[in-house]
Scaffold this motif. Structure first.
Motif, PDB file in Angstrom:
ATOM      1  N   ALA A 149       0.811  -1.340   0.045  1.00 11.23           N
ATOM      2  CA  ALA A 149       0.059   0.070  -0.021  1.00 11.23           C
ATOM      3  C   ALA A 149       0.880   1.281  -0.082  1.00 11.23           C
ATOM      4  CB  ALA A 149      -0.728   0.026   1.118  1.00 11.23           C
ATOM      5  N   CYS A 150       2.123   1.316   0.446  1.00 12.04           N
ATOM      6  CA  CYS A 150       2.918   2.304   0.262  1.00 12.04           C
ATOM      7  C   CYS A 150       2.990   2.777  -1.160  1.00 12.04           C
ATOM      8  CB  CYS A 150       4.572   2.022   0.808  1.00 12.04           C
ATOM      9  SG  CYS A 150       4.645   1.340   2.300  1.00 12.04           S
ATOM     10  N   HIS A 151       2.714   2.134  -2.211  1.00 12.18           N
ATOM     11  CA  HIS A 151       3.116   2.365  -3.694  1.00 12.18           C
ATOM     12  C   HIS A 151       1.676   2.313  -4.470  1.00 12.18           C
ATOM     13  CE1 HIS A 151       3.928  -1.610  -4.417  1.00 12.18           C
ATOM     14  NE2 HIS A 151       4.993  -1.552  -3.735  1.00 12.18           N
ATOM     15  N   SER A 152       0.986   1.247  -3.857  1.00 13.59           N
ATOM     16  CA  SER A 152      -0.125   1.053  -4.634  1.00 13.59           C
ATOM     17  C   SER A 152      -1.494   1.283  -3.809  1.00 13.59           C
ATOM     18  CB  SER A 152      -0.134  -0.739  -4.959  1.00 13.59           C
ATOM     19  OG  SER A 152       0.735  -0.952  -5.687  1.00 13.59           O
ATOM     20  N   SER A 153      -2.301   2.082  -4.572  1.00 18.61           N
ATOM     21  CA  SER A 153      -3.718   2.630  -3.987  1.00 18.61           C
ATOM     22  C   SER A 153      -4.764   1.485  -4.080  1.00 18.61           C
ATOM     23  CB  SER A 153      -4.054   3.726  -4.439  1.00 18.61           C
ATOM     24  OG  SER A 153      -4.270   3.749  -5.807  1.00 18.61           O
ATOM     25  N   THR A 154      -4.522   0.521  -5.176  1.00 17.85           N
ATOM     26  CA  THR A 154      -5.551  -0.530  -5.331  1.00 17.85           C
ATOM     27  C   THR A 154      -4.735  -1.772  -5.258  1.00 17.85           C
ATOM     28  OG1 THR A 154      -6.776   0.798  -6.840  1.00 17.85           O
ATOM     29  CG2 THR A 154      -7.036  -1.577  -6.728  1.00 17.85           C
ATOM     30  N   ILE A 155      -5.209  -2.649  -4.322  1.00 19.33           N
ATOM     31  CA  ILE A 155      -4.604  -4.175  -4.220  1.00 19.33           C
ATOM     32  C   ILE A 155      -5.604  -5.214  -4.384  1.00 19.33           C
ATOM     33  CG2 ILE A 155      -3.187  -5.483  -2.604  1.00 19.33           C
ATOM     34  CD1 ILE A 155      -2.202  -2.795  -1.177  1.00 19.33           C
ATOM     35  N   ILE A 156      -5.356  -5.970  -5.334  1.00 18.29           N
ATOM     36  CA  ILE A 156      -6.491  -6.873  -5.645  1.00 18.29           C
ATOM     37  C   ILE A 156      -5.904  -8.266  -5.524  1.00 18.29           C
ATOM     38  CG2 ILE A 156      -8.255  -7.592  -7.278  1.00 18.29           C
ATOM     39  CD1 ILE A 156      -8.006  -4.988  -8.568  1.00 18.29           C
ATOM     40  N   HIS A 157      -6.464  -9.211  -4.642  1.00 15.88           N
ATOM     41  CA  HIS A 157      -6.192 -10.688  -4.422  1.00 15.88           C
ATOM     42  C   HIS A 157      -6.827 -11.201  -5.787  1.00 15.88           C
ATOM     43  CE1 HIS A 157      -6.224 -14.544  -2.472  1.00 15.88           C
ATOM     44  NE2 HIS A 157      -4.815 -14.321  -2.886  1.00 15.88           N
ATOM     45  N   MET A 158      -6.067 -11.792  -6.511  1.00 15.30           N
ATOM     46  CA  MET A 158      -6.654 -12.874  -7.788  1.00 15.30           C
ATOM     47  C   MET A 158      -6.757 -14.046  -7.479  1.00 15.30           C
ATOM     48  SD  MET A 158      -7.292  -9.731  -9.410  1.00 15.30           S
ATOM     49  CE  MET A 158      -8.042 -10.846 -10.722  1.00 15.30           C
ATOM     50  N   GLY A 159      -5.943 -14.656  -6.333  1.00 11.56           N
ATOM     51  CA  GLY A 159      -6.101 -16.109  -6.242  1.00 11.56           C
ATOM     52  C   GLY A 159      -4.760 -16.465  -5.965  1.00 11.56           C
ATOM     53  N   PRO A 160      -4.372 -17.946  -6.251  1.00  9.80           N
ATOM     54  CA  PRO A 160      -3.163 -18.291  -5.874  1.00  9.80           C
ATOM     55  C   PRO A 160      -1.840 -17.844  -7.030  1.00  9.80           C
ATOM     56  CG  PRO A 160      -4.301 -19.731  -7.505  1.00  9.80           C
ATOM     57  CD  PRO A 160      -5.263 -18.797  -7.001  1.00  9.80           C
TER      58      PRO A 160
END
Length: 261
Positions: free
Chosen positions: A153-164
């Motif tokens: 989150a220091c550099h990414s405002s959007t973090i999406i967990h896509m799976g494995p």
């Protein structure tokens, strides 16, 4: 009071340097680069340097990588020293774009030494990294992402967990494919409008969102100011066109990977 998480970073390139700088604002940052001149990209950001990749790995809890290609990561891990000194329950976050199958192999290699692994490619280029507004597509175990989310989150405002592991890379490749497809559509529509005698400045005003996408910072080559674009400013009053080599240099190899070519 618990000790602060120590973060390592390798890959101080055009996008990696502002990502590392963002991390340094919140965490103790440790870096290593092959070339001494690479450290200048960090500016005044507080950091410690290591003499080797293994020395860096031995001094951190989480190791972030933003290398150019999968082969670079293979070379980094080849002798096993980095994974051995990193140790059990530490984490590697790979921010580079690469082959989803390769990512699965990297995870197996890391897990064999007790090291956790996330494939977490980012979209947004240098401008997005500088603005701390990257989008990060993450593949890996949910608990590992949860432990690393504040760092990403220091550099990414959007973090999406896509799976494995592997799914983050696949999502990034889909993103790249959509980008080049959308750019091509815009080029063709404006070329057709020009042949029909329409006012191109007027068309740009009528379709501001589409034009803004074509001129977005993350869409193409970088100029001297760090802005990335797939067009030339000298052609503002002519139909837009994608620069020669843009598809193959920026997106082509990525797009071909999931097709099996």
């Amino acid at each position: 009071m618990s000790e602060p998480v120590r973060v390592g970073f390798i890959g101080l390139g055009d996008q990696g340097a502002p990502m590392a700088t963002a991390i340094a604002e919140r965490y103790p940052l440790h870096v290593w680069a092959r070339r001494e001149t690479s450290y200048a990209a960090l500016g005044g950001a507080p950091h410690s340097t290591a003499l080797s990749a293994a020395e860096l790995a031995a001094s951190v809890d989480i190791l972030c990588l933003c290398l150019r290609k999968d082969m670079d990561l293979h070379e980094l891990l080849a002798d096993g020293a980095v994974l051995q000194v990193l140790g059990a329950n530490k984490t590697i976050i790979n921010h580079a774009t690469g082959d989803p199958i390769e990512s699965e192999g990297f995870e197996r290699l890391a897990n064999a030494g007790g090291v956790r692994f996330l494939d977490a490619p980012v979209s947004g280029g240098r401008p997005g990294a500088s603005a701390r507004s990257l989008t990060c597509f993450v593949g890996g175990q949910p608990d590992v992402l949860a432990a690393c989310r504040s760092i990403i989150a220091c550099h990414s405002s959007t973090i999406i967990h896509m799976g494995p592991v592997g799914s983050g890379q696949m999502a990034k490749l889909c993103n790249n494919a959509l980008t080049i497809s959308n750019l091509r559509n815009i080029v063709e529509v404006f070329a057709m409008a020009d042949k029909l005698g329409l006012s191109l400045p007027g068309l740009r005003e009528a379709f501001p969102e589409q034009w803004r996408q074509f001129h977005s910072p993350g869409a193409g080559r970088e100029n001297h100011s760090g802005e990335r674009r797939p067009y030339r400013r000298s052609e503002q009053n002519r139909p837009p066109r994608i620069c020669r080599g843009f598809a193959t240099q920026r997106l082509g190899p990525d797009i071909l990977i999931p097709m099996g070519n």
